[in-house]
Design an enzyme around this catalytic site. Structure first.
Site, mmCIF file in Angstrom:
data_model
loop_
_atom_site.group_PDB
_atom_site.id
_atom_site.type_symbol
_atom_site.label_atom_id
_atom_site.label_comp_id
_atom_site.label_asym_id
_atom_site.label_seq_id
_atom_site.Cartn_x
_atom_site.Cartn_y
_atom_site.Cartn_z
ATOM 1 N N MET A 123 0.843 -1.291 -0.031
ATOM 2 C CA MET A 123 -0.156 -0.053 -0.068
ATOM 3 C C MET A 123 0.891 1.275 -0.005
ATOM 4 O O MET A 123 0.471 2.366 -0.009
ATOM 5 C CB MET A 123 -1.053 0.043 1.234
ATOM 6 N N GLU B 42 11.882 -0.055 4.923
ATOM 7 C CA GLU B 42 12.983 -1.372 4.611
ATOM 8 C C GLU B 42 12.206 -2.759 4.685
ATOM 9 O O GLU B 42 12.701 -3.673 4.071
ATOM 10 C CB GLU B 42 14.133 -1.174 5.849
ATOM 11 N N GLU C 19 5.863 -11.401 7.258
ATOM 12 C CA GLU C 19 5.241 -12.129 8.175
ATOM 13 C C GLU C 19 4.880 -11.144 9.295
ATOM 14 O O GLU C 19 4.058 -11.504 10.322
ATOM 15 C CB GLU C 19 6.656 -12.884 9.149
ATOM 16 N N LYS C 20 5.176 -9.846 9.172
ATOM 17 C CA LYS C 20 4.699 -8.883 9.833
ATOM 18 C C LYS C 20 3.243 -9.137 10.047
ATOM 19 O O LYS C 20 2.629 -8.717 11.118
ATOM 20 C CB LYS C 20 5.064 -7.414 9.333
ATOM 21 N N ASP C 21 2.665 -9.265 9.023
ATOM 22 C CA ASP C 21 1.175 -9.616 8.930
ATOM 23 C C ASP C 21 0.807 -10.917 8.842
ATOM 24 O O ASP C 21 0.511 -11.633 7.917
ATOM 25 C CB ASP C 21 0.608 -8.679 7.575
ATOM 26 N N GLN D 192 -2.404 -12.276 7.749
ATOM 27 C CA GLN D 192 -2.844 -11.988 6.355
ATOM 28 C C GLN D 192 -2.112 -13.095 5.397
ATOM 29 O O GLN D 192 -2.602 -13.547 4.559
ATOM 30 C CB GLN D 192 -2.238 -10.711 6.036
ATOM 31 N N HIS E 211 9.311 -3.461 3.312
ATOM 32 C CA HIS E 211 8.859 -3.805 2.082
ATOM 33 C C HIS E 211 10.105 -4.116 1.049
ATOM 34 O O HIS E 211 9.724 -5.063 0.074
ATOM 35 C CB HIS E 211 7.991 -2.533 1.440
ATOM 36 N N LEU F 271 6.794 3.190 1.699
ATOM 37 C CA LEU F 271 7.605 2.017 1.747
ATOM 38 C C LEU F 271 8.742 2.145 2.674
ATOM 39 O O LEU F 271 9.193 3.400 2.925
ATOM 40 C CB LEU F 271 8.147 1.755 0.160
HETATM 41 P P1 AMP Z 1 1.484 -2.916 3.465
HETATM 42 O O1 AMP Z 1 2.134 -1.944 2.581
HETATM 43 O O2 AMP Z 1 1.584 -2.369 4.811
HETATM 44 O O3 AMP Z 1 0.141 -3.513 2.945
HETATM 45 O O4 AMP Z 1 2.474 -4.160 3.429
HETATM 46 C C1 AMP Z 1 2.898 -4.711 2.106
HETATM 47 C C2 AMP Z 1 3.767 -6.069 2.485
HETATM 48 O O5 AMP Z 1 4.651 -5.529 3.243
HETATM 49 C C3 AMP Z 1 2.951 -7.072 3.302
HETATM 50 O O6 AMP Z 1 3.216 -8.359 2.842
HETATM 51 C C4 AMP Z 1 3.469 -6.794 4.812
HETATM 52 O O7 AMP Z 1 3.151 -7.856 5.490
HETATM 53 C C5 AMP Z 1 4.816 -6.441 4.269
HETATM 54 N N1 AMP Z 1 5.456 -5.734 5.566
HETATM 55 C C6 AMP Z 1 4.911 -4.657 6.223
HETATM 56 N N2 AMP Z 1 5.895 -4.344 7.143
HETATM 57 C C7 AMP Z 1 6.789 -5.204 7.100
HETATM 58 C C8 AMP Z 1 8.019 -5.268 7.935
HETATM 59 N N3 AMP Z 1 8.306 -4.726 9.098
HETATM 60 N N4 AMP Z 1 8.843 -6.368 7.652
HETATM 61 C C9 AMP Z 1 8.464 -7.338 6.631
HETATM 62 N N5 AMP Z 1 7.391 -6.916 5.818
HETATM 63 C C10 AMP Z 1 6.698 -6.059 6.092
#
Ligand code: AMP
Length: 283
Positions: free
Chosen positions: A36, A41, A154-156, A159, A43, A39
């Site tokens: 989303m 580190e 794995e943060k989510d 999901q 992402h 971005l």
């Molecule tokens: P988002 O933009 O928050 O929807 O996240 C996009 C992708 O990035 C998803 O697969 C999240 O799980 C991953 N993500 C978000 N934060 C982290 C993080 N701190 N470490 C690893 N992956 C992340």
């Protein structure tokens, strides 16, 4: 000026398919990282993982309206596409797919995905719209991009389990890779929503991973699950979180009850003022 060449940005599925079809015709494997935006580190670590498992990497930025409830932060969610494109270009991402919301959902679109299973608890209880919205957009993005492999954080964790289940149940021919959570020097999981935190709140937020690590350690040492969950929730409130939605020790895959003979996960969601943070660790 950087010497990185600008990243091609595609705004519609029609513009995307010829590019990916050419790659596939040339026998190249295509990796995909849906985001989303805003971005960080975390992402970028997914983009690097995609690079290791594929010959071409597509990242997407789409702030998906169907996964936000009316009271949530869709309108204020951080948006910084130009900066994001520079970061992706520096990671040798090959293409950014950034569709407009109108091109993503037809005004008379009615089809939904009923996710069930691992989606029905924790985040699914507190944010009932979310996983159906995530599944729908991820399924659409998979159909539009046509990747061989897609990388999620794995943060989510929940999901990631919901998407693995959807891909299996619907026979979607995409390999799903999970990547470890990227954290700051204090262990705070990186998140686009950390931008909402004041300096004081950031100090409190950094205690979340410490409290979860202690809970995971206690369960590993044989402590009772419910007692561990309640004492971690108390610890979060004492640390300064304004509300704790849950601390839960669960089966890592189904997110049902934990049993010591299977991999477990401790997951939490807690609020600091208007900001809601989630994190999780293996048992
Ligand atoms: P988002 O933009 O928050 O929807 O996240 C996009 C992708 O990035 C998803 O697969 C999240 O799980 C991953 N993500 C978000 N934060 C982290 C993080 N701190 N470490 C690893 N992956 C992340």
């Amino acid at each position: 000026m950087s010497d990185v060449s600008p990243l091609p940005i595609v705004r519609s599925a029609d513009g995307l398919s010829p590019v990916v079809e050419d790659w596939h015709r040339a026998g190249l494997r295509v990796g995909f990282v849906p985001t989303m935006g805003a971005l960080h580190e975390g992402h970028l670590s997914l983009v690097r993982a995609a690079r290791r498992h594929a010959d071409r990497v597509v990242a997407s930025i789409f702030v998906n309206p169907t996964q936000f409830a009316a009271h949530e932060d869709l309108g204020t969610y951080p948006r910084q596409e130009a900066a994001d494109a520079d970061l992706l270009a520096a990671e040798t991402c090959d293409l950014l797919y950034a569709p407009a919301a109108q091109t993503m959902y037809q005004p008379d679109a009615t089809t939904q995905i009923l996710v069930g299973g691992p989606a029905q608890t924790l985040e699914g209880s507190f944010r009932p719209e979310m996983f159906g919205g995530v599944a729908l957009v991820v399924c659409k993005l998979f159909n539009q991009v046509g990747p061989d492999v897609a990388v999620f954080g794995e943060k989510d964790w929940q999901q990631l389990m919901v998407i693995r289940r959807m891909v299996r149940d619907l026979d979607i021919p995409v390999e799903i890779l999970g990547q470890p959570t990227a954290r700051d020097a204090h262990g705070l999981a990186l998140s686009s929503r950390n931008a909402y935190l004041s300096e004081d709140e950031r100090g409190v937020a950094r205690k979340l991973n410490v409290i979860l690590a202690k809970a995971a350690e206690q369960v590993r040492a044989g402590a009772a699950v419910q007692l561990t969950e309640r004492s971690a929730e108390d610890a979060l409130r004492q640390a300064g979180f304004s509300a704790v939605d849950y601390v839960a020790v669960r089966d890592a895959e189904s997110l049902g009850s934990y049993t010591p003979d299977r991999p477990g996960r401790v997951l939490a969601a807690a609020r600091l003022g208007g900001t809601r943070l989630i994190d999780n660790l293996p048992i």
